[in-house]
Design an enzyme around this catalytic site. Structure first.
Site, PDB file in Angstrom:
ATOM      1  CD  GLU A  31      -1.104   0.715   3.641  1.00  0.00           C
ATOM      2  OE1 GLU A  31      -1.586   1.839   3.429  1.00  0.00           O
ATOM      3  OE2 GLU A  31      -1.245   0.096   4.708  1.00  0.00           O
ATOM      4  CE  LYS A 165       0.842   2.374  14.768  1.00  0.00           C
ATOM      5  NZ  LYS A 165       0.673   2.378  13.308  1.00  0.00           N
TER       6      LYS A 165
HETATM    7  N1  PSU Z   1      -2.760   1.939  10.772  1.00  0.00           N
HETATM    8  C1  PSU Z   1      -1.419   1.973  10.899  1.00  0.00           C
HETATM    9  N2  PSU Z   1      -0.671   2.495   9.892  1.00  0.00           N
HETATM   10  C2  PSU Z   1      -1.260   2.995   8.750  1.00  0.00           C
HETATM   11  C3  PSU Z   1      -2.670   2.937   8.623  1.00  0.00           C
HETATM   12  C4  PSU Z   1      -3.374   2.404   9.650  1.00  0.00           C
HETATM   13  O1  PSU Z   1      -0.899   1.528  11.914  1.00  0.00           O
HETATM   14  O2  PSU Z   1      -0.536   3.480   7.870  1.00  0.00           O
HETATM   15  C5  PSU Z   1      -3.310   3.430   7.369  1.00  0.00           C
HETATM   16  C6  PSU Z   1      -3.584   2.253   6.413  1.00  0.00           C
HETATM   17  O3  PSU Z   1      -3.450   2.715   5.086  1.00  0.00           O
HETATM   18  C7  PSU Z   1      -5.014   1.904   6.695  1.00  0.00           C
HETATM   19  C8  PSU Z   1      -5.603   3.275   6.942  1.00  0.00           C
HETATM   20  O4  PSU Z   1      -5.661   1.242   5.639  1.00  0.00           O
HETATM   21  O5  PSU Z   1      -4.606   3.966   7.682  1.00  0.00           O
HETATM   22  C9  PSU Z   1      -6.904   3.216   7.698  1.00  0.00           C
HETATM   23  O6  PSU Z   1      -7.471   4.478   7.736  1.00  0.00           O
HETATM   24  P1  PSU Z   1      -9.006   4.647   8.176  1.00  0.00           P
HETATM   25  O7  PSU Z   1      -9.035   4.223   9.618  1.00  0.00           O
HETATM   26  O8  PSU Z   1      -9.304   6.087   7.982  1.00  0.00           O
HETATM   27  O9  PSU Z   1      -9.806   3.733   7.289  1.00  0.00           O
END
Ligand code: PSU
Ligand code: MN
Length: 308
Positions: A31, A165
């Protein structure tokens, strides 16, 4: 779902990756939000290059996915990685954002959800990342549940991560995955990992001793016609694991600060990630980078097994 042809104004697959897929060789997707919104510059640029080397060393072809000038791009060159790493005017792109960027010919970094979508368009089965999005704390009232979870429910890609996390409600995230029929495979133990820490306090049903075992379950899910994704949770290697008490204290501070500043929606995850990095003086960044390399290696091993 009707899909765009592989070389069109909507989708571009770099030749090396297209050839590998056509020949049935292993390919691992990566990603780009982890680059643009998950890590600081310039460490993120070095990471973006090295994680591809890790995948090659394990016998697979890497494909970093992003939206470049409105096209879903499978594989990014050094110039594109540099643009994503500098992160200037780089949108964070999840499922809902893809058509907006495509129509406006904009550039953006793909989340787990959007990366799964583009990987599936290209025929890539395995994807490596750091951590997935999930049910946020108090998600039962805010309804802030990452689109990553719905993508895991429906899109046939195996996602290798280090769990999530504890900025999230990990228990509810696992409940959601169970409801939507997503197998959660934990490499080497049944403890579901919490990104920087080997254990989250939650168990998953299935421990996989080897990448071959994980691959056999992934294949069986699709052979049964069940579709959808599989989550592979890969605990951070011992030498990089962080103290859970320290990380939880930092995460509580980060959440309190986000609350005080009324940060919500798609901005909350990047805000919390940046706060945690600053509060731990870069220790967490080093762990983040190493766990992502570890996931890339495991994903490549699973991709190799799936090609046998
Ligand atoms: N959690 C992490 N590192 C990240 C992300 C999440 O520890 O880089 C990023 C990933 O790309 C994940 C996104 O898909 O954040 C999720 O965002 P949201 O909660 O807005 O869907
Ligand atoms: Mn959200």
């Amino acid at each position: 779902m009707k899909q765009p042809p592989p070389d069109s104004s909507l989708l571009r697959i770099l030749p090396e990756i297209r050839d590998a897929l056509a020949a049935g060789r292993p390919v691992v997707a990566l990603e780009s939000t982890i680059i643009s919104h998950g890590m600081p510059y310039p460490e993120n640029l070095a990471f973006a290059a090295e994680v591809e080397n890790v995948i090659r060393a394990a016998g697979a072809v890497p494909a970093t996915l992003a939206v470049i000038d409105g096209r879903c791009q499978v594989g990014c060159g050094p110039d594109e990685l540099a643009i994503l790493a500098r992160g200037e005017n780089i949108a964070k792109v999840s499922r809902r954002d893809l058509p907006v960027l495509a129509a406006r010919r904009q550039t953006g970094a793909t989340t787990v959800a959007a990366t799964m979508i583009i990987a599936a368009m290209a025929g890539i089965k395995v994807f490596a990342t750091g951590g997935i999005g999930g049910v946020h704390r108090h998600g039962e009232s805010t309804m802030d549940i990452s689109a990553d979870l719905q993508e895991l429910a429906h899109t046939p890609v195996a996602v290798v991560c280090a769990g999530c996390k504890s900025i999230l409600d990990i228990g509810r995230t696992l409940e959601y995955l169970e409801t939507f029929g997503v197998p959660v495979l934990c490499m080497g133990s049944t403890h579901f990992p919490a990104f920087y820490c080997k254990e989250s306090g939650y168990e998953a049903d299935t421990a996989c001793p080897t990448p071959a075992d994980a691959a056999s379950i992934i294949r069986a899910k699709w052979d049964l016609g069940l579709g959808g994704g599989v989550l592979v949770a890969n605990p951070i290697p011992d030498q990089y694991a962080m103290d859970p008490a320290r990380m939880n204290a930092v995460i509580e501070q980060a959440l309190a600060e986000a609350d005080r500043r009324h940060i919500h929606g798609k901005a909350i995850t990047p805000f919390l990630l940046a706060w945690i990095k600053d509060a731990t003086g870069g220790d967490s960044l080093a762990s983040n980078i190493q766990l992502a390399y570890h996931n890339a290696r495991t994903a490549a091993q699973i991709a190799v097994e799936l090609c046998k």
